[in-house]
Design an enzyme around this catalytic site. Sequence first.
Site, PDB file in Angstrom:
ATOM      1  N   ARG A 190       0.677  -1.746  -0.098  1.00 40.06           N
ATOM      2  CA  ARG A 190       0.237  -0.069   0.074  1.00 40.06           C
ATOM      3  C   ARG A 190       0.983   1.101   0.175  1.00 40.06           C
ATOM      4  O   ARG A 190       0.828   1.950  -1.321  1.00 40.06           O
ATOM      5  CB  ARG A 190      -0.777  -0.010   1.496  1.00 40.06           C
ATOM      6  CG  ARG A 190      -2.344   0.647   1.405  1.00 40.06           C
ATOM      7  CD  ARG A 190      -1.583   2.621   1.272  1.00 40.06           C
ATOM      8  NE  ARG A 190      -1.009   2.277   2.922  1.00 40.06           N
ATOM      9  CZ  ARG A 190      -1.272   3.261   3.424  1.00 40.06           C
ATOM     10  NH1 ARG A 190      -0.547   4.321   3.194  1.00 40.06           N
ATOM     11  NH2 ARG A 190      -0.759   3.014   5.183  1.00 40.06           N
ATOM     12  N   ASP A 191       1.600   0.762   0.844  1.00 40.23           N
ATOM     13  CA  ASP A 191       2.488   3.051   1.259  1.00 40.23           C
ATOM     14  C   ASP A 191       4.152   2.817  -0.055  1.00 40.23           C
ATOM     15  O   ASP A 191       3.601   3.804  -0.207  1.00 40.23           O
ATOM     16  CB  ASP A 191       3.023   2.476   2.721  1.00 40.23           C
ATOM     17  CG  ASP A 191       3.316   4.207   3.515  1.00 40.23           C
ATOM     18  OD1 ASP A 191       3.771   5.178   2.059  1.00 40.23           O
ATOM     19  OD2 ASP A 191       2.738   4.023   4.003  1.00 40.23           O
ATOM     20  N   HIS A 239       2.642   4.171  -3.151  1.00 41.02           N
ATOM     21  CA  HIS A 239       3.420   5.369  -3.821  1.00 41.02           C
ATOM     22  C   HIS A 239       4.724   5.784  -4.189  1.00 41.02           C
ATOM     23  O   HIS A 239       5.083   6.434  -5.489  1.00 41.02           O
ATOM     24  CB  HIS A 239       3.438   6.147  -2.502  1.00 41.02           C
ATOM     25  CG  HIS A 239       2.793   6.692  -1.805  1.00 41.02           C
ATOM     26  ND1 HIS A 239       2.137   7.446  -1.724  1.00 41.02           N
ATOM     27  CD2 HIS A 239       1.959   6.385  -0.390  1.00 41.02           C
ATOM     28  CE1 HIS A 239       0.502   7.969  -1.564  1.00 41.02           C
ATOM     29  NE2 HIS A 239       0.760   7.155   0.032  1.00 41.02           N
ATOM     30  N   SER A 251       3.428  10.214   9.005  1.00 37.40           N
ATOM     31  CA  SER A 251       3.230  10.522   7.899  1.00 37.40           C
ATOM     32  C   SER A 251       4.583  11.559   6.963  1.00 37.40           C
ATOM     33  O   SER A 251       4.573  11.497   5.568  1.00 37.40           O
ATOM     34  CB  SER A 251       1.522  11.079   7.460  1.00 37.40           C
ATOM     35  OG  SER A 251       1.114  10.314   8.117  1.00 37.40           O
ATOM     36  N   HIS A 273       3.052   4.289  13.415  1.00 42.09           N
ATOM     37  CA  HIS A 273       3.436   3.985  11.545  1.00 42.09           C
ATOM     38  C   HIS A 273       4.230   4.704  11.878  1.00 42.09           C
ATOM     39  O   HIS A 273       4.224   6.400  11.501  1.00 42.09           O
ATOM     40  CB  HIS A 273       2.278   4.324  11.024  1.00 42.09           C
ATOM     41  CG  HIS A 273       2.222   4.531   8.947  1.00 42.09           C
ATOM     42  ND1 HIS A 273       2.004   3.164   8.770  1.00 42.09           N
ATOM     43  CD2 HIS A 273       2.602   5.579   8.348  1.00 42.09           C
ATOM     44  CE1 HIS A 273       2.529   3.608   7.150  1.00 42.09           C
ATOM     45  NE2 HIS A 273       2.527   5.227   7.435  1.00 42.09           N
ATOM     46  N   HIS A 284       8.007   6.853   9.088  1.00 39.11           N
ATOM     47  CA  HIS A 284       8.630   7.041   7.844  1.00 39.11           C
ATOM     48  C   HIS A 284      10.044   7.505   8.131  1.00 39.11           C
ATOM     49  O   HIS A 284      10.048   8.058   9.189  1.00 39.11           O
ATOM     50  CB  HIS A 284       7.844   8.206   7.159  1.00 39.11           C
ATOM     51  CG  HIS A 284       6.527   7.846   6.302  1.00 39.11           C
ATOM     52  ND1 HIS A 284       6.591   6.709   5.075  1.00 39.11           N
ATOM     53  CD2 HIS A 284       4.901   7.290   6.897  1.00 39.11           C
ATOM     54  CE1 HIS A 284       5.452   7.295   4.229  1.00 39.11           C
ATOM     55  NE2 HIS A 284       4.584   6.736   5.567  1.00 39.11           N
TER      56      HIS A 284
END
Length: 337
Positions: A14-15, A18, A169, A196, A198
Amino acid sequence: MESKKILISDPTLRDGSHAIKHKFSKDDISNYCKLADKARIPIVEVGHGNGIGASSLQLGESLLSDFDMLSTARKNLKKSKLGVHVIPGFATIDKDILPAVDVGVDVFRIATHCTESDLSERHISFLRKKNLEVWGCLMMAHMVDTETLIDQAKKIENYGADGVIFMDSAGSFIPNQIKERVEGLVSELNIMVGFHGHNNLNLAVANSLEAIQSGATLVDACSAGFGAGAGNTQLEVLIPVLLKQNFDTNIDFNGLLDLAEFVISKFGKSTSSVHIDSMISGYYGVFSGFLVPVRRVALEYKISPIDIFKELGRRNIIAGQEDLIIEVANSIRDKSK
């Protein structure tokens, strides 16, 4: 001493979308899911980078429909749960959630901006009535203080969610900020707390470890860190770090390495790493998914991507406002004339 159980959710499919302009093929999904299932990954998240229902000209069109992506994953996940990311406004109950339920999605993650959890109430309540696993996600969580984050998370708990995940995010948090937020959430909630991360500031693994040590029981991590911006918490690095700290995920380490090798061999040039522009994105608190469109627009307008990220950060632009990247570029170019 008994190991503490930690739940891992893997949003590579999913991520990671991008990083390749949302162009996962059926073979990509099928092969990854087979390896993930073999490696005992608890939850495999699949879909467009911005979740089900998000494929569009503005956000980027997926190569496959949501149905094709999810049904392909479902056929190949025998033990691992299938998860989806859902942003109210992009996804509706009738058009997107009900078909996902019919396909056999196990875990629904309802995501809103960190100050807009009210928007998740209808979706969470609907899924709870169907006795499905549902988590609330608070995106761009660096934009609010701990007290506000807790207030938003309490709403998600009241809506009936199984847990709440706060999402870095923009890859903007540092470990002491993670510690403060996780400890606050754990002390005030009666549901699971997740994180979550990054990697825009090269701290995704450190932040994830801090989250767990501070009381979080779920973290997201991607194979080879494959995700938006500088990528996500690197799964095959996080797991041995957790093992050294006596945390148990029940994931097969050798299978994990096979997953990473598959991602690197298939998407090597697109796999994520920390570059100056992704670092600047984290520093200015800009959504990681903007990295690819900002680079494209900067090249087209012959201006610095750093200047674009700086202005996007000043304006507090969030996911879903991709159209403003061009507006910002025009403004910067006009000022330079």
